[in-house]
Design a protein around this motif. Structure first.
Motif, PDB file in Angstrom:
ATOM      1  N   GLN A  40      30.183  44.161  39.143  1.00 42.19           N
ATOM      2  CA  GLN A  40      30.886  45.283  38.522  1.00 42.19           C
ATOM      3  C   GLN A  40      31.256  46.315  39.589  1.00 42.19           C
ATOM      4  N   ARG A  41      30.322  46.576  40.462  1.00 43.80           N
ATOM      5  CA  ARG A  41      30.522  47.579  41.500  1.00 43.80           C
ATOM      6  C   ARG A  41      31.437  47.089  42.616  1.00 43.80           C
ATOM      7  N   ASP A  42      31.313  45.819  43.032  1.00 47.03           N
ATOM      8  CA  ASP A  42      31.915  45.366  44.286  1.00 47.03           C
ATOM      9  C   ASP A  42      33.016  44.320  44.188  1.00 47.03           C
ATOM     10  N   ALA A  43      33.303  43.788  43.003  1.00 53.15           N
ATOM     11  CA  ALA A  43      34.279  42.691  42.909  1.00 53.15           C
ATOM     12  C   ALA A  43      35.641  43.079  43.484  1.00 53.15           C
ATOM     13  N   MET A  44      36.127  44.258  43.163  1.00 50.18           N
ATOM     14  CA  MET A  44      37.448  44.653  43.663  1.00 50.18           C
ATOM     15  C   MET A  44      37.422  44.825  45.186  1.00 50.18           C
ATOM     16  N   TYR A  45      36.322  45.332  45.719  1.00 46.34           N
ATOM     17  CA  TYR A  45      36.190  45.477  47.168  1.00 46.34           C
ATOM     18  C   TYR A  45      36.164  44.101  47.842  1.00 46.34           C
ATOM     19  N   ILE A  46      35.430  43.162  47.273  1.00 43.36           N
ATOM     20  CA  ILE A  46      35.358  41.802  47.827  1.00 43.36           C
ATOM     21  C   ILE A  46      36.748  41.174  47.820  1.00 43.36           C
ATOM     22  N   ARG A  47      37.487  41.321  46.707  1.00 45.34           N
ATOM     23  CA  ARG A  47      38.852  40.779  46.613  1.00 45.34           C
ATOM     24  C   ARG A  47      39.762  41.424  47.651  1.00 45.34           C
ATOM     25  N   GLN A  48      39.652  42.740  47.792  1.00 47.09           N
ATOM     26  CA  GLN A  48      40.492  43.463  48.752  1.00 47.09           C
ATOM     27  C   GLN A  48      40.217  43.007  50.181  1.00 47.09           C
ATOM     28  N   LYS A  49      38.951  42.904  50.557  1.00 47.75           N
ATOM     29  CA  LYS A  49      38.583  42.477  51.918  1.00 47.75           C
ATOM     30  C   LYS A  49      39.050  41.055  52.200  1.00 47.75           C
ATOM     31  N   GLY A  54      46.759  39.097  42.719  1.00 52.04           N
ATOM     32  CA  GLY A  54      47.176  38.211  41.655  1.00 52.04           C
ATOM     33  C   GLY A  54      46.519  38.517  40.340  1.00 52.04           C
ATOM     34  N   PRO A  55      46.780  37.669  39.363  1.00 49.77           N
ATOM     35  CA  PRO A  55      46.403  37.975  37.987  1.00 49.77           C
ATOM     36  C   PRO A  55      44.916  37.822  37.668  1.00 49.77           C
ATOM     37  N   TYR A  56      44.169  37.110  38.464  1.00 52.20           N
ATOM     38  CA  TYR A  56      42.769  36.833  38.106  1.00 52.20           C
ATOM     39  C   TYR A  56      41.838  37.901  38.672  1.00 52.20           C
ATOM     40  N   ASP A  57      41.988  39.122  38.135  1.00 51.15           N
ATOM     41  CA  ASP A  57      41.238  40.262  38.661  1.00 51.15           C
ATOM     42  C   ASP A  57      40.059  40.677  37.788  1.00 51.15           C
ATOM     43  N   GLY A  65      31.471  45.035  32.312  1.00 48.83           N
ATOM     44  CA  GLY A  65      30.530  43.985  32.678  1.00 48.83           C
ATOM     45  C   GLY A  65      30.789  42.682  31.948  1.00 48.83           C
ATOM     46  N   LEU A  66      31.894  42.629  31.170  1.00 50.90           N
ATOM     47  CA  LEU A  66      32.267  41.427  30.429  1.00 50.90           C
ATOM     48  C   LEU A  66      33.627  40.955  30.918  1.00 50.90           C
ATOM     49  N   LEU A  67      33.742  39.656  31.160  1.00 47.34           N
ATOM     50  CA  LEU A  67      35.022  39.103  31.580  1.00 47.34           C
ATOM     51  C   LEU A  67      35.915  38.881  30.373  1.00 47.34           C
ATOM     52  N   ASP A  68      37.090  39.503  30.385  1.00 46.24           N
ATOM     53  CA  ASP A  68      38.068  39.227  29.340  1.00 46.24           C
ATOM     54  C   ASP A  68      39.220  38.402  29.892  1.00 46.24           C
ATOM     55  N   VAL A  69      39.338  38.337  31.204  1.00 46.73           N
ATOM     56  CA  VAL A  69      40.268  37.450  31.901  1.00 46.73           C
ATOM     57  C   VAL A  69      39.526  36.892  33.114  1.00 46.73           C
ATOM     58  N   PRO A  70      39.985  35.773  33.682  1.00 51.24           N
ATOM     59  CA  PRO A  70      39.290  35.201  34.844  1.00 51.24           C
ATOM     60  C   PRO A  70      39.195  36.187  36.009  1.00 51.24           C
ATOM     61  N   LEU A  71      38.165  35.990  36.816  1.00 46.35           N
ATOM     62  CA  LEU A  71      37.944  36.796  38.020  1.00 46.35           C
ATOM     63  C   LEU A  71      37.859  35.852  39.211  1.00 46.35           C
ATOM     64  N   ALA A  72      38.871  35.913  40.079  1.00 46.58           N
ATOM     65  CA  ALA A  72      38.889  35.091  41.292  1.00 46.58           C
ATOM     66  C   ALA A  72      38.241  35.878  42.428  1.00 46.58           C
ATOM     67  N   LEU A  73      37.284  35.252  43.068  1.00 46.44           N
ATOM     68  CA  LEU A  73      36.609  35.794  44.242  1.00 46.44           C
ATOM     69  C   LEU A  73      36.612  34.694  45.299  1.00 46.44           C
ATOM     70  N   PRO A  74      36.368  35.033  46.554  1.00 48.66           N
ATOM     71  CA  PRO A  74      36.315  33.970  47.563  1.00 48.66           C
ATOM     72  C   PRO A  74      35.298  32.892  47.163  1.00 48.66           C
ATOM     73  N   HIS A  75      35.720  31.664  47.168  1.00 51.46           N
ATOM     74  CA  HIS A  75      34.875  30.488  46.927  1.00 51.46           C
ATOM     75  C   HIS A  75      34.538  30.218  45.466  1.00 51.46           C
ATOM     76  N   VAL A  76      35.013  31.052  44.516  1.00 49.70           N
ATOM     77  CA  VAL A  76      34.651  30.823  43.115  1.00 49.70           C
ATOM     78  C   VAL A  76      35.666  31.491  42.179  1.00 49.70           C
ATOM     79  N   LEU A  77      35.874  30.864  41.021  1.00 50.49           N
ATOM     80  CA  LEU A  77      36.667  31.451  39.945  1.00 50.49           C
ATOM     81  C   LEU A  77      35.734  31.590  38.752  1.00 50.49           C
ATOM     82  N   LEU A  78      35.465  32.827  38.345  1.00 49.95           N
ATOM     83  CA  LEU A  78      34.605  33.086  37.196  1.00 49.95           C
ATOM     84  C   LEU A  78      35.479  33.161  35.952  1.00 49.95           C
ATOM     85  N   LEU A  79      35.089  32.422  34.914  1.00 49.94           N
ATOM     86  CA  LEU A  79      35.883  32.343  33.689  1.00 49.94           C
ATOM     87  C   LEU A  79      35.180  33.032  32.536  1.00 49.94           C
ATOM     88  N   PRO A  80      35.941  33.666  31.641  1.00 45.16           N
ATOM     89  CA  PRO A  80      35.332  34.255  30.446  1.00 45.16           C
ATOM     90  C   PRO A  80      34.752  33.154  29.563  1.00 45.16           C
TER      91      PRO A  80
END
Length: 91
Positions: A40-49, A54-57, A65-80
């Motif tokens: 929750q705190r760092d996902a956007m920072y990790i994506r930025q670095k 793109g759309p999977y933010d 703290g709940l995923l309503d759309v996918p969250l793409a991070l390095p090495h993984v795609l977290l799905l709702p």
């Protein structure tokens, strides 16, 4: 464990600016609580670095703290997730 490996990779992807405490990943309940809080705190920072755009933010994840759309991070795609009964195919 997978979570510890992913968090170590994200730490490396942010040149050590992002860190985590390995002790929080010894039990599932602790790992889940710690992972949600840290992401929750760092996902956007990790994506930025990582230069990710793109759309999977993760949508409102940072606020809720709940995923309503996918969250793409390095090495993984977290799905709702959704309860099985709410899926159209099983109605």
């Amino acid at each position: 464990p997978l979570w510890a490996t992913l968090f170590a990779a994200w730490s490396a992807a942010t040149d050590g600016a992002y860190s985590f405490d390995d002790e929080h990943f010894k039990k599932y309940s602790h790992a889940h609580a710690e992972a949600v809080s840290l992401l929750q705190r760092d996902a956007m920072y990790i994506r930025q670095k990582a230069g990710m755009k793109g759309p999977y933010d993760g949508g409102n994840f940072s606020a809720t703290g709940l995923l309503d759309v996918p969250l793409a991070l390095p090495h993984v795609l977290l799905l709702p997730s959704a309860p099985v009964g709410s899926l159209p195919a099983v109605r």
